[in-house]
Design an enzyme around this catalytic site. Structure first.
Site, short mmCIF file in Angstrom:
data_model
loop_
_atom_site.label_atom_id
_atom_site.label_comp_id
_atom_site.label_asym_id
_atom_site.label_seq_id
_atom_site.Cartn_x
_atom_site.Cartn_y
_atom_site.Cartn_z
N ARG A 153 -56.56 103.43 3.04
CA ARG A 153 -57.45 102.83 4.03
C ARG A 153 -58.70 103.65 4.27
O ARG A 153 -59.73 103.11 4.65
CB ARG A 153 -56.70 102.68 5.37
CG ARG A 153 -55.48 101.74 5.30
CD ARG A 153 -55.91 100.31 5.09
NE ARG A 153 -54.78 99.39 5.01
CZ ARG A 153 -54.25 98.95 3.87
NH1 ARG A 153 -54.74 99.40 2.71
NH2 ARG A 153 -53.25 98.10 3.86
N SER B 114 -51.89 100.85 -2.84
CA SER B 114 -51.10 100.42 -1.68
C SER B 114 -51.16 101.43 -0.56
O SER B 114 -50.70 102.58 -0.71
CB SER B 114 -49.62 100.14 -2.02
OG SER B 114 -49.50 99.18 -3.06
N TYR C 65 -52.93 85.08 3.67
CA TYR C 65 -52.79 85.45 2.26
C TYR C 65 -53.26 86.89 2.00
O TYR C 65 -52.57 87.67 1.33
CB TYR C 65 -53.58 84.49 1.36
CG TYR C 65 -53.40 84.80 -0.10
CD1 TYR C 65 -52.23 84.40 -0.77
CD2 TYR C 65 -54.34 85.54 -0.81
CE1 TYR C 65 -52.03 84.73 -2.10
CE2 TYR C 65 -54.15 85.86 -2.14
CZ TYR C 65 -53.00 85.46 -2.78
OH TYR C 65 -52.80 85.79 -4.10
N GLN D 129 -57.19 92.88 -15.03
CA GLN D 129 -55.78 92.74 -14.69
C GLN D 129 -55.18 91.54 -15.42
O GLN D 129 -55.80 90.47 -15.47
CB GLN D 129 -55.62 92.53 -13.18
CG GLN D 129 -54.17 92.28 -12.74
CD GLN D 129 -54.09 91.55 -11.41
OE1 GLN D 129 -54.90 90.68 -11.12
NE2 GLN D 129 -53.11 91.90 -10.60
N SER E 238 -59.44 90.60 -10.99
CA SER E 238 -58.15 89.93 -10.79
C SER E 238 -57.96 88.81 -11.80
O SER E 238 -58.86 88.01 -12.06
CB SER E 238 -58.07 89.35 -9.38
OG SER E 238 -56.90 88.59 -9.22
N THR F 185 -49.97 93.82 -14.53
CA THR F 185 -49.21 93.88 -13.28
C THR F 185 -47.78 93.44 -13.54
O THR F 185 -47.53 92.33 -14.01
CB THR F 185 -49.87 92.99 -12.21
OG1 THR F 185 -51.14 93.57 -11.86
CG2 THR F 185 -49.01 92.91 -10.97
N HIS G 39 -47.55 96.74 -4.56
CA HIS G 39 -48.35 95.52 -4.39
C HIS G 39 -48.81 95.36 -2.94
O HIS G 39 -48.87 94.25 -2.40
CB HIS G 39 -47.56 94.29 -4.83
CG HIS G 39 -48.40 93.21 -5.43
ND1 HIS G 39 -48.65 93.11 -6.78
CD2 HIS G 39 -49.06 92.17 -4.86
CE1 HIS G 39 -49.41 92.06 -7.02
NE2 HIS G 39 -49.70 91.47 -5.86
#
Length: 418
Positions: free
Chosen positions: A347, A344, A35, A139, A117, A167, A312
């Site tokens: 890193r 997105s 997930y 969100q 979230s 979103t 996303h």
């Protein structure tokens, strides 16, 4: 870190992303990893997100005389310590219990805003209490029940949110083979629906559903008794508010999951819905999931205060445009003034630097902080954030950027080896 190393102490999480990801995978269950780390289809969008960063090279500058750096920025009227926010990631409890609260505490400890979230595992009020004075955003997934939309917005306002992030790109779940191959959707086991089960409007809808089943106006779902079904029921019961034994006897926990799956997102979401936001909230409105310049212009036309350029994390459309590539095009089209964030593919601190140089006002950091959570809870999230910010500051130091305004496109060139 080096001083701690003299004493034999090492970081709780690796400082390079590849090792962070490898160790997080080892620490996670198969369903959790599918997930959180999985993407849409064959994973092309996830790879494209990373390849887009590789196409740019930083050009260090020498003898610039800048001895200090200022990472602070102003965003939607608030002064922030850095241009990094923690992205919303649903069902975070897959990677650690009380995930939202632990992430919020890490955000507070590092001065990093957290976008709660809508598919969180702790009620937003509980998570807000853990943020202290650090700003947080909420969100929103637009439900098919308009009263629930208003209830969630009102709760976010009352709890002290600094912005509302709608979103747009998940009006239906994308094709996610990693989850599909395991038959695994965390929400169907009661994970990631805490904002709903703590909401008075949603609880009323659940009670209506239970009553409709009892009076025969709504058919009861067929249940096949298997070991997996029993495990799922226990998970649903455990995640639902209240005492476990009381929940086990009640039809409401299972009805809550069924209600959520029916109404959590609106496949018919349109610009007409979004035009109503200015009448429904006093919060700054941020629209997340924008990839086309026409959609960016439309977002500002309907009253958005900011947009998040995002695919996303590669989880919705396989083969979609990289968010970084979309950022370049959108910034060229809308000009310097509008507030544009990037999500997105981020890193590292060097990635943040590249995104800022290409026009982002700030970035959202997603999977890396969940990996830190999996390895070391709150401390793991803190270290991931501090590592990203440390590398961003060092990159600025080595390119002569005294502040974020100094991080410009002139500091990058196309990478000839990409």
């Amino acid at each position: 870190m080096y001083r701690a190393g003299v004493l034999g102490r090492r970081p709780a999480v690796p400082t390079d992303f590849a090792e962070l990801e490898r160790r997080a995978r080892e620490a996670s269950s198969a369903k959790a990893w599918a997930y959180v780390a999985g993407g849409a289809g064959e994973g092309r969008t996830m790879r494209t997100n990373r390849a887009a960063f590789d196409r740019w090279a930083v050009v260090p500058r020498m003898a610039h005389g800048q001895a200090t750096r200022d990472l602070s920025t102003e965003l939607l009227g608030r002064r922030l310590d850095s241009p990094v926010l923690l992205a919303p990631v649903g069902a975070g409890a897959l990677m650690g219990r009380d995930s939202d609260v632990q992430i919020a505490r890490a955000g507070a400890a590092t001065g990093t805003p957290y976008v709660f979230s809508n598919q969180g595992c702790n009620p937003l009020e509980q998570t807000a209490a853990a943020m202290g004075g650090t700003p947080w955003w909420f969100q929103l997934y637009w439900s098919t029940d308009e009263a629930l939309v208003d209830s969630l917005i009102g709760r976010a306002e009352d709890a002290g949110a600094s912005a509302l992030v709608v979103t747009l790109d998940t009006t239906t779940l994308g094709w996610r083979p990693q989850d599909l191959n395991l038959g695994s959707l965390p929400f169907s086991r009661g994970l990631g629906i805490a904002q709903y089960t703590s909401d008075p409007r949603f609880r009323d809808l659940v009670r209506q559903r239970v009553a409709a089943v009892r009076d025969g106006t709504l058919p009861e779902s067929d249940v096949v008794i298997t070991l997996g079904a029993i495990r799922s029921l226990l998970s649903i019961t455990r995640e639902f508010p209240g005492r476990f034994l009381d929940n086990l006897r009640s039809p409401e926990p299972r009805a809550a999951v069924e209600t959520f799956l029916d109404i959590y997102s609106n496949p018919g979401l349109s610009w007409a819905h979004l035009e109503t936001l200015r009448e429904r909230t006093r919060l700054p409105v941020v629209l997340k999931g924008i990839l086309h310049p026409d959609d960016a212009r439309r977002a500002y036309d309907v009253g958005a205060d900011a947009i998040v350029v995002s695919n996303h994390g590669g989880r919705q459309v396989d083969g979609a445009i990289a968010s970084l590539d979309a950022l370049v095009t959108i910034r060229e089209e809308v000009g310097d003034e509008p507030t544009v964030l990037l999500d997105s593919g981020i890193r590292t601190g060097s990635d943040v630097f590249t995104a800022l140089a290409l026009g982002a006002d700030a970035v959202l950091l997603g999977r890396p902080h969940l990996y830190g959570l999996a390895l070391a809870g709150q401390r793991g999230v803190e270290e991931v954030v501090r590592n990203v910010l440390a590398e961003l500051e060092l990159t600025m130091a080595l390119t002569g950027a005294a502040d974020l305004a100094s991080v410009t496109r002139e500091m990058l060139v196309p990478n000839p080896s990409a």
